[in-house]
Each structure stands twice: as C-alpha cells, then as structure tokens.
Design a protein around this motif. Sequence first.
Motif, PDB file in Angstrom:
ATOM      1  N   UNK A   1     -15.673 -31.199  52.559  1.00  0.00           N
ATOM      2  CA  UNK A   1     -15.640 -30.360  52.929  1.00  0.00           C
ATOM      3  C   UNK A   1     -14.334 -29.674  52.596  1.00  0.00           C
ATOM      4  N   UNK A   2     -14.173 -28.646  52.098  1.00  0.00           N
ATOM      5  CA  UNK A   2     -13.160 -27.894  51.901  1.00  0.00           C
ATOM      6  C   UNK A   2     -12.752 -26.876  50.729  1.00  0.00           C
ATOM      7  N   UNK A   3     -11.592 -26.381  50.214  1.00  0.00           N
ATOM      8  CA  UNK A   3     -11.008 -25.614  50.254  1.00  0.00           C
ATOM      9  C   UNK A   3     -10.465 -25.331  49.470  1.00  0.00           C
ATOM     10  N   UNK A   4     -10.526 -24.193  47.685  1.00  0.00           N
ATOM     11  CA  UNK A   4      -9.821 -24.055  47.042  1.00  0.00           C
ATOM     12  C   UNK A   4      -9.303 -22.926  46.999  1.00  0.00           C
ATOM     13  N   UNK A   5      -7.836 -22.648  46.224  1.00  0.00           N
ATOM     14  CA  UNK A   5      -7.421 -21.209  46.112  1.00  0.00           C
ATOM     15  C   UNK A   5      -6.830 -20.766  44.531  1.00  0.00           C
ATOM     16  N   UNK A   6      -6.911 -20.268  43.657  1.00  0.00           N
ATOM     17  CA  UNK A   6      -6.061 -19.873  42.865  1.00  0.00           C
ATOM     18  C   UNK A   6      -4.838 -18.854  43.338  1.00  0.00           C
ATOM     19  N   UNK A   7      -3.697 -20.252  42.828  1.00  0.00           N
ATOM     20  CA  UNK A   7      -3.041 -19.361  43.499  1.00  0.00           C
ATOM     21  C   UNK A   7      -1.748 -19.133  42.928  1.00  0.00           C
ATOM     22  N   UNK A   8      -2.215 -19.265  41.621  1.00  0.00           N
ATOM     23  CA  UNK A   8      -0.899 -18.843  40.866  1.00  0.00           C
ATOM     24  C   UNK A   8      -1.732 -18.695  39.151  1.00  0.00           C
ATOM     25  N   UNK A   9      -1.632 -18.141  38.173  1.00  0.00           N
ATOM     26  CA  UNK A   9      -2.159 -17.710  37.035  1.00  0.00           C
ATOM     27  C   UNK A   9      -1.491 -19.259  36.846  1.00  0.00           C
ATOM     28  N   UNK A  10      -3.698 -20.344  36.308  1.00  0.00           N
ATOM     29  CA  UNK A  10      -3.485 -21.261  35.923  1.00  0.00           C
ATOM     30  C   UNK A  10      -3.656 -22.394  37.290  1.00  0.00           C
ATOM     31  N   UNK A  11      -3.054 -22.473  37.659  1.00  0.00           N
ATOM     32  CA  UNK A  11      -2.567 -23.535  39.277  1.00  0.00           C
ATOM     33  C   UNK A  11      -3.742 -23.283  40.060  1.00  0.00           C
ATOM     34  N   UNK A  12      -4.480 -24.097  40.559  1.00  0.00           N
ATOM     35  CA  UNK A  12      -4.848 -23.674  42.225  1.00  0.00           C
ATOM     36  C   UNK A  12      -5.021 -25.100  42.649  1.00  0.00           C
ATOM     37  N   UNK A  13      -4.618 -24.691  44.181  1.00  0.00           N
ATOM     38  CA  UNK A  13      -4.206 -24.998  45.463  1.00  0.00           C
ATOM     39  C   UNK A  13      -5.901 -26.173  46.102  1.00  0.00           C
ATOM     40  N   UNK A  14      -5.717 -27.022  46.340  1.00  0.00           N
ATOM     41  CA  UNK A  14      -6.921 -27.663  47.082  1.00  0.00           C
ATOM     42  C   UNK A  14      -6.828 -28.616  48.629  1.00  0.00           C
ATOM     43  N   UNK A  15      -7.682 -28.547  48.908  1.00  0.00           N
ATOM     44  CA  UNK A  15      -7.593 -29.625  50.610  1.00  0.00           C
ATOM     45  C   UNK A  15      -8.603 -29.649  50.750  1.00  0.00           C
ATOM     46  N   UNK A  16      -9.520 -31.322  51.351  1.00  0.00           N
ATOM     47  CA  UNK A  16     -10.721 -31.501  51.811  1.00  0.00           C
ATOM     48  C   UNK A  16     -10.829 -32.518  52.632  1.00  0.00           C
ATOM     49  N   UNK A  17     -11.754 -32.928  53.022  1.00  0.00           N
ATOM     50  CA  UNK A  17     -11.473 -34.469  53.799  1.00  0.00           C
ATOM     51  C   UNK A  17     -12.708 -34.845  53.448  1.00  0.00           C
ATOM     52  N   UNK A  18     -12.950 -36.023  53.194  1.00  0.00           N
ATOM     53  CA  UNK A  18     -13.996 -36.543  52.789  1.00  0.00           C
ATOM     54  C   UNK A  18     -14.792 -37.738  54.152  1.00  0.00           C
ATOM     55  N   UNK A  19     -15.616 -37.307  53.894  1.00  0.00           N
ATOM     56  CA  UNK A  19     -16.711 -38.038  54.863  1.00  0.00           C
ATOM     57  C   UNK A  19     -17.026 -39.587  54.091  1.00  0.00           C
ATOM     58  N   UNK A  20     -16.461 -40.546  53.944  1.00  0.00           N
ATOM     59  CA  UNK A  20     -17.819 -42.273  53.611  1.00  0.00           C
ATOM     60  C   UNK A  20     -18.794 -42.444  54.853  1.00  0.00           C
ATOM     61  N   UNK A  21     -20.284 -42.679  54.914  1.00  0.00           N
ATOM     62  CA  UNK A  21     -20.629 -43.240  55.970  1.00  0.00           C
ATOM     63  C   UNK A  21     -20.822 -44.752  56.264  1.00  0.00           C
ATOM     64  N   UNK A  22     -20.746 -45.143  56.570  1.00  0.00           N
ATOM     65  CA  UNK A  22     -20.807 -47.124  57.021  1.00  0.00           C
ATOM     66  C   UNK A  22     -19.964 -47.604  55.894  1.00  0.00           C
ATOM     67  N   UNK A  23     -18.672 -47.315  55.072  1.00  0.00           N
ATOM     68  CA  UNK A  23     -17.783 -46.901  54.591  1.00  0.00           C
ATOM     69  C   UNK A  23     -16.845 -48.322  54.420  1.00  0.00           C
ATOM     70  N   UNK A  24     -17.427 -49.542  55.814  1.00  0.00           N
ATOM     71  CA  UNK A  24     -16.675 -50.497  55.420  1.00  0.00           C
ATOM     72  C   UNK A  24     -17.206 -52.037  55.937  1.00  0.00           C
ATOM     73  N   UNK A  25     -17.417 -52.745  54.980  1.00  0.00           N
ATOM     74  CA  UNK A  25     -17.441 -53.949  54.512  1.00  0.00           C
ATOM     75  C   UNK A  25     -17.981 -54.575  56.362  1.00  0.00           C
ATOM     76  N   UNK A  26     -18.790 -55.140  56.321  1.00  0.00           N
ATOM     77  CA  UNK A  26     -18.551 -56.187  57.756  1.00  0.00           C
ATOM     78  C   UNK A  26     -18.408 -55.275  59.246  1.00  0.00           C
ATOM     79  N   UNK A  27     -19.455 -53.804  59.188  1.00  0.00           N
ATOM     80  CA  UNK A  27     -18.627 -53.156  60.464  1.00  0.00           C
ATOM     81  C   UNK A  27     -19.576 -52.409  59.640  1.00  0.00           C
TER      82      UNK A  27
END
Length: 170
Positions: free
Chosen positions: A129-155
């Motif tokens: 889930x994230x957001x992105x915005x063109x903040x100036x000519x040819x420049x994009x700012x982005x931010x997001x969260x990533x959720x890895x499901x069952x992403x650890x070994x032995x856990x």
Amino acid sequence: MKLTKLAASFLAATSIVLSAGIASAQTAGTNANYIGAGVAVGATSGGQGNDEAQIGGNIQGRYAVPNAPVSLRGSVLYGGDAAAIMPIVTYDAPIAKNTNVYFGGGYSFVTDEGQKTPLGNQNSPVVTLGIESEVSNNVIAYGDTKWGIDAYRNSDADAVSFQAGLGYRF
C-alpha cells in the motif's frame, strides 16, 4: 414549449457538470513511469537468530499500463545479508493532481534464503500500500508499506517494511 426549454436547460446543465467531471478526472493522478531509489526500514523480527529488523535501501520502478488503472512494479529491498526482489501488480487510484494511492500484491524472492533483508528472510507473498506524487518536472516522490506474509524461516511471523524515495520519470 415550457417543457422543451426545461429539457434543453437540463441537458445543458448536465453536460456542463459532466464535462467538469471529465476534465477534473484527466488532471487527477499520475500515469508516470519511473525508477527510483531510497530507504527501506524493516519493522519486524521473526523471533529467531539472524532475522532482526533491518535498515537498508530500495530501488523501485513503475510501468503504468496504458488506459487502465493498473501498474506493473518492481522493487528490490537490500540491506543485511541478502536482497528481496519483488514483482508486484497494483491498482492505482488518483487522489489529487499528479498523486496516486496504490494497492496490490506480488511475491518476494530472497536472494539467499535464511539471510536477513528489510522484508524477512524467506520467499513469501507480498501486499503493498503506497502513495506516489509527481513533485516537480520528471521527479516522483513515493512511499509505501510492504507486508510479507510468513516471511521468516522457522517462524510464523509476518514481515513489514516501510519504503520512501525519489524517482526519475521516463
């Protein structure tokens, strides 16, 4: 005659309102293709050895599918002893001029399973889930969260990572 004038007025008003809606829809959001880099901050641990939260970097890219609210994205989160490489498909929703929110899913491939990354230490499904915005000519700012499901070994623990960066529009 009164009914004809009323109908004509209604049609004229409706066309003005609909035209304004179409015009605003065309100025909202961004369809920018870009590649960027920034920081990645792992926020979780699997509770086992060698899987604590990691701070590292990210390289992310977006290809906006023409005439569709869908994008193909690629993301690499590095730091620790390995990297997590993710192909992701997202649904993009415009929320303001040159700005989108996006939601989607894909899969995380860890280059050396068992070694730490900002998003766990094993291959896993990923939701973003994230957001992105063109903040100036040819420049994009982005931010997001990533959720890895069952992403650890032995856990059964899931992994969460936060990313932010700047991209170059191409």
